[in-house]
Design a protein around this motif. Structure first.
Motif, PDB file in Angstrom:
ATOM      1  N   LEU A 242     -15.240  21.753 -41.836  1.00  0.00           N
ATOM      2  CA  LEU A 242     -15.900  21.623 -43.138  1.00  0.00           C
ATOM      3  C   LEU A 242     -15.281  20.491 -43.954  1.00  0.00           C
ATOM      4  CD1 LEU A 242     -17.770  22.737 -45.433  1.00  0.00           C
ATOM      5  CD2 LEU A 242     -15.806  24.095 -46.151  1.00  0.00           C
ATOM      6  N   VAL A 243     -13.953  20.522 -44.084  1.00  0.00           N
ATOM      7  CA  VAL A 243     -13.289  19.573 -44.978  1.00  0.00           C
ATOM      8  C   VAL A 243     -13.395  18.143 -44.430  1.00  0.00           C
ATOM      9  CG1 VAL A 243     -11.105  18.965 -46.076  1.00  0.00           C
ATOM     10  CG2 VAL A 243     -11.820  21.338 -45.948  1.00  0.00           C
ATOM     11  N   GLY A 244     -13.499  18.032 -43.103  1.00  0.00           N
ATOM     12  CA  GLY A 244     -13.706  16.709 -42.511  1.00  0.00           C
ATOM     13  C   GLY A 244     -14.978  16.052 -43.045  1.00  0.00           C
ATOM     14  N   LYS A 245     -15.947  16.875 -43.469  1.00  0.00           N
ATOM     15  CA  LYS A 245     -17.196  16.336 -44.025  1.00  0.00           C
ATOM     16  C   LYS A 245     -17.085  16.082 -45.527  1.00  0.00           C
ATOM     17  CE  LYS A 245     -19.674  16.217 -40.375  1.00  0.00           C
ATOM     18  NZ  LYS A 245     -19.750  14.936 -39.730  1.00  0.00           N
ATOM     19  N   LEU A 246     -16.088  16.664 -46.161  1.00  0.00           N
ATOM     20  CA  LEU A 246     -15.970  16.522 -47.610  1.00  0.00           C
ATOM     21  C   LEU A 246     -15.100  15.330 -47.993  1.00  0.00           C
ATOM     22  CD1 LEU A 246     -15.454  20.254 -48.673  1.00  0.00           C
ATOM     23  CD2 LEU A 246     -17.555  19.021 -48.177  1.00  0.00           C
ATOM     24  N   LEU A 247     -14.051  15.112 -47.230  1.00  0.00           N
ATOM     25  CA  LEU A 247     -13.157  13.994 -47.521  1.00  0.00           C
ATOM     26  C   LEU A 247     -13.835  12.685 -47.104  1.00  0.00           C
ATOM     27  CD1 LEU A 247      -9.797  15.474 -46.242  1.00  0.00           C
ATOM     28  CD2 LEU A 247     -10.344  14.885 -48.602  1.00  0.00           C
ATOM     29  N   PRO A 248     -13.434  11.562 -47.709  1.00  0.00           N
ATOM     30  CA  PRO A 248     -13.980  10.275 -47.266  1.00  0.00           C
ATOM     31  C   PRO A 248     -13.657  10.068 -45.787  1.00  0.00           C
ATOM     32  CG  PRO A 248     -12.691  10.006 -49.282  1.00  0.00           C
ATOM     33  CD  PRO A 248     -12.481  11.406 -48.816  1.00  0.00           C
ATOM     34  N   ALA A 249     -14.649   9.626 -45.012  1.00  0.00           N
ATOM     35  CA  ALA A 249     -14.451   9.462 -43.572  1.00  0.00           C
ATOM     36  C   ALA A 249     -13.320   8.482 -43.291  1.00  0.00           C
ATOM     37  CB  ALA A 249     -15.745   8.975 -42.922  1.00  0.00           C
ATOM     38  N   SER A 250     -13.189   7.466 -44.139  1.00  0.00           N
ATOM     39  CA  SER A 250     -12.183   6.442 -43.848  1.00  0.00           C
ATOM     40  C   SER A 250     -10.766   6.947 -44.073  1.00  0.00           C
ATOM     41  CB  SER A 250     -12.436   5.186 -44.675  1.00  0.00           C
ATOM     42  OG  SER A 250     -12.577   5.506 -46.031  1.00  0.00           O
TER      43      SER A 250
END
Lengths: 159, 453
Positions: free
Chosen positions: A55-63
C-alpha cells in the motif's frame, strides 16, 4: 525438518482475491488482525502479497522508493494532503494492481534453516507453494519460526 | 608506421605468422570484432574491450609494455578523481537541494520548472560528469513531477538533452572532451573559448523547442504548487560541514583546470590531488578505522567498469595505431577531402555525430584521436589540426543525444525512470531525439564553418 508442521496451514491463511478492491482488502486486514495476506486466484494459485508495504509503496513518491532514488523525504514536511490524495486513489484500485510480487516464495521441502535465512532478510511472511502448480499450501511467518524454536527448546529440556 | 623489428611489436605468434598473416590485418580484425560485439550489446562492453586488449597482446601485436604505453593515464586520473570528489560531495545532499530550490525559485510553475531544471542539469553537466549529474537531478525531478502531477517524460527528455549539450561545453563535461583534451593537450580555457558558445546555442534552441511542444502546455493546480513551496529544501542538506568541504574542493579543481594548464599541470593530476585533499578533509577528526571506512566508501563510488572499459579501448586502439592502420585511414580521409580543412572538419563532425548516436561515443573518439593526429604532418603541423579537434568534440558530444544508447547519461536516466515506473522506449525516444540531434549538429556546423574552420 519439513516446513509442513511449522507453517500456518492453508486453511488457516487469511487471503484475498486479485479483483478485490484495496478498500475491502484493507478492511479485511484490520478486522482479521493480520499484517500480510497472500493474493490467491480462484484456482488457489498464489499471485502476490498484500500488506502495508504494498500500500505505502503506492502512496510515497515512486522516485523515493526505488534504488538510487531520493534518499530522504524530510523536506516534504506538512504535506500530508499529497499522501491522502494518493490514498484515496489507491483505495479504488484492485488488489492485483498494488500487490507485491517481490517476496521470495519457498516450497514445502525447503529446509528450515534456509527458510529461516530467507525470512531473516524479508519484511513479510513467505508464501509456501507447491512447486509445479504454484498453489499456495501455507504461509511461513516469523511467529511460526519463533514458535518452532520454543517448541524444540522445551522438548529438548524434557528429554 | 610499423617497420619490422619495431620496438613495440613482439612479432605475431608463430601460428599466425606461418599462415602469412600481417600484423595490420590481425589488429584490424581484432578492432572490428571488438566494435562489432560492443555495438551488438550481446556481451558486456567492458568485458569485450578487455578481451580485445588481451588479444592484441596475446597474438603478438603489442608487448605488455607497449600496451601500457597506449593507456592514457591522464584521462583515467581525471575520471577517477572527479568520480571520487562528486561521490563524496553528493552525500551532502547539495544537488537535491539545488533542484528543490530551483522549483521554489520558479514558484512551482511547471513551464518555468522544465526550463530551469534543464538549465541546472546543463550547468552541472558542464562542471561535473554527466552521469553523476543526471543520477542526482533526475530522481528529484521525477519527485517534483509527481508532486505537481505533471507528465514525467518531457522533463526526462529535456534533461537528457541538457546534460549532453551542457557536457559538450567544457573539457571535463563529457568523456569525449576529456579524452581529446588529454591526448592533444588542450586546456580548459581553450575548450570554453571554442565549444562553450555553440553548445550554449544548442541548449537554448532545444530548450525553447521543448517549451514549444511540451512546456507551454503544462499545468499544475495552485494547491500542488503551494505544496512544493512548503518544501523545506534545507532539510535536503544532510551535512553542512561536508557541503563546505566539497564545494571548496570542487572549486579548487576547477581553479586548477583553468590555471594549471599554463604551468604544466595536467587535469588528471589536478583532479586526483583534489580528490585526495577532499578525502583528507573528510577524514579529519575521525579514528583511523572510520577514515578507512570513508576512503573505502569513496573508492566504491568510482565506476570501475567505465575505467576498465577505457583501458581496454586504449590498448585495442593503440594496437591498430602501431600496426599502421590508422595512418592508412588518415591518408584515405586526406585524399577524400583533398586536404581541405573545412571539408574534413565537417566530415569528422557529422560522422562523429551519426556514429555517436548509434554507438557509444567513447570507442569512436578513442579511434579518431590517433587517426586525426596522424594527419598532422600532411595538414601542416599540430596547429592546423586544432579546428578538427573541436569538430570531433562537438560531433561526438552532441551526437550522444541521438538515441537512448548514445551516451551513458541517457542510459542512466532511462534506467532510473523505468524503475520509477516511467519507461522510455528506444524508438519513441529516437523518433524525436535523432532529428533534433541533427538540428544541433547543423548549428554546430554553421558555427564551425564561420568561427573554427
Amino acid at each position: 525438518m519439513s516446513l509442513k508442521s511449522i507453517m500456518i496451514q492453508k486453511e488457516d491463511v487469511i487471503s484475498v482475491t486479485p479483483d478485490m478492491t484495496v478498500k475491502d482488502a484493507l478492511a479485511k486486514l484490520v478486522t482479521s488482525g493480520v499484517r500480510s495476506m497472500p493474493v490467491i486466484d480462484s484456482g488457489g494459485k498464489y499471485l502476490g502479497l498484500f500488506n502495508f508495504r504494498a500500500l505505502v509503496g503506492k502512496l510515497l513518491p515512486a522516485s523515493a522508493c526505488v534504488e538510487g532514488g531520493v534518499a530522504s523525504l524530510s523536506f516534504m514536511a506538512e504535506d500530508i494532503a499529497f499522501i491522502i490524495d494518493k490514498f484515496e486513489q489507491a483505495k479504488a484500485m484492485t488488489v492485483a494492481e498494488i500487490m507485491r510480487t517481490d517476496v521470495p516464495a519457498i516450497h514445502m521441502d525447503t529446509v528450515f534453516e534456509e527458510a529461516l535465512l530467507q525470512i531473516y532478510s524479508s519484511d513479510a511472511p513467505l508464501p509456501v507453494l507447491e512447486p509445479e502448480t504454484g498453489t499456495l499450501v501455507g504461509l511461513f511467518s516469523k511467529q511460526c519460526a519463533i514458535a518452532h524454536f520454543m517448541a524444540r527448546a522445551s522438548a529438548g529440556k524434557g528429554e | 608506421m610499423l617497420a619490422e623489428g619495431h620496438g613495440a611489436a613482439p612479432g605475431l605468434i608463430p601460428f599466425l605468422a606461418d599462415l602469412g598473416a600481417k600484423p595490420i590485418w590481425v589488429a584490424s580484425v581484432i578492432l572490428a570484432a571488438t566494435y562489432a560485439v560492443i555495438v551488438s550489446e550481446k556481451i558486456n562492453r567492458v568485458v569485450i574491450s578487455l578481451l580485445g586488449a588481451g588479444m592484441m597482446v596475446g597474438l603478438g601485436i603489442l608487448t605488455q609494455d607497449a600496451a601500457i604505453r597506449g593507456v592514457d593515464f591522464n584521462t583515467l586520473a581525471l575520471l577517477v578523481g572527479m568520480m571520487v570528489i562528486v561521490g563524496i560531495a553528493k552525500d551532502s545532499g547539495m544537488f537535491q537541494y539545488i533542484a528543490i530550490r530551483t522549483a521554489q525559485l520558479v514558484k512551482g510553475d511547471p513551464r518555468m520548472l522544465m526550463m530551469a531544471l534543464s538549465l541546472v542539469t546543463a550547468v552541472l553537466s558542464a562542471l561535473l560528469d554527466n552521469v553523476t549529474t543526471v543520477m542526482l537531478v533526475v530522481p528529484v525531478s521525477i519527485l517534483l513531477c509527481e508532486r505537481l502531477k505533471l507528465p514525467v517524460y518531457p522533463f526526462l527528455f529535456s534533461q537528457i538533452f541538457a546534460s549532453n549539450t551542457g557536457g559538450a561545453a567544457t573539457l571535463i563535461g563529457d568523456p569525449p572532451n576529456i579524452m581529446i583534451g588529454s591526448a592533444v593537450g588542450l586546456s580548459f580555457v581553450q575548450f570554453v573559448e571554442n565549444v562553450a558558445l555553440p553548445s550554449a546555442i544548442c541548449f537554448i534552441v532545444t530548450t525553447l523547442f521543448f517549451d514549444l511542444i511540451w512546456g507551454r502546455k503544462l499545468e499544475a493546480s495552485q494547491e500542488d504548487r503551494d505544496g512544493v513551496m512548503k518544501f523545506n529544501a534545507r532539510e535536503m542538506i544532510t551535512d553542512t560541514v561536508l557541503l563546505r568541504k566539497s564545494l571548496f574542493c570542487i572549486g579548487l579543481a576547477l581553479f586548477g583546470f583553468v590555471v594549471g594548464h599554463g604551468h604544466g599541470y595536467e587535469p588528471g593530476s589536478v583532479a586526483l590531488f583534489c580528490a585526495a585533499f577532499l578525502m583528507f578533509l573528510d577524514g579529519l577528526g575521525h579514528t583511523p578505522e572510520k577514515q578507512g571506512e570513508k576512503v573505502h566508501h569513496a573508492f566504491t563510488l568510482v565506476e570501475w567498469n567505465t575505467i576498465f572499459f577505457f583501458i581496454g579501448l586504449f590498448i585495442v586502439v593503440y594496437g591498430v595505431e602501431e600496426t599502421g592502420l590508422l595512418s592508412l585511414m588518415a591518408e584515405k580521409l586526406l585524399a577524400l577531402t583533398a586536404g581541405d580543412v573545412k571539408a574534413m572538419g565537417l566530415v569528422i563532425m557529422w560522422s562523429s555525430a551519426i556514429l555517436s548516436a548509434i554507438v557509444d561515443n567513447i570507442p569512436f573518439v578513442a579511434t579518431m584521436i590517433p587517426m586525426i593526429k596522424a594527419m598532422g604532418p600532411a595538414m601542416g603541423g599540430d596547429e592546423a589540426l586544432l579546428p578538427l579537434w573541436w569538430c570531433l568534440s562537438l560531433g561526438a558530444c552532441l551526437g550522444g543525444n541521438g538515441s537512448i544508447v548514445g551516451a551513458s547519461a541517457n542510459l542512466i536516466v532511462a534506467g532510473f525512470a523505468e524503475r520509477a515506473g516511467h519507461r522510455i522506449s528506444f524508438l519513441g525516444f529516437m523518433k524525436l531525439a535523432f532529428p533534433l540531434m541533427i538540428v544541433t549538429v547543423m548549428i554546430a556546423s554553421v558555427w564551425a564553418w564561420f568561427f573554427l574552420l
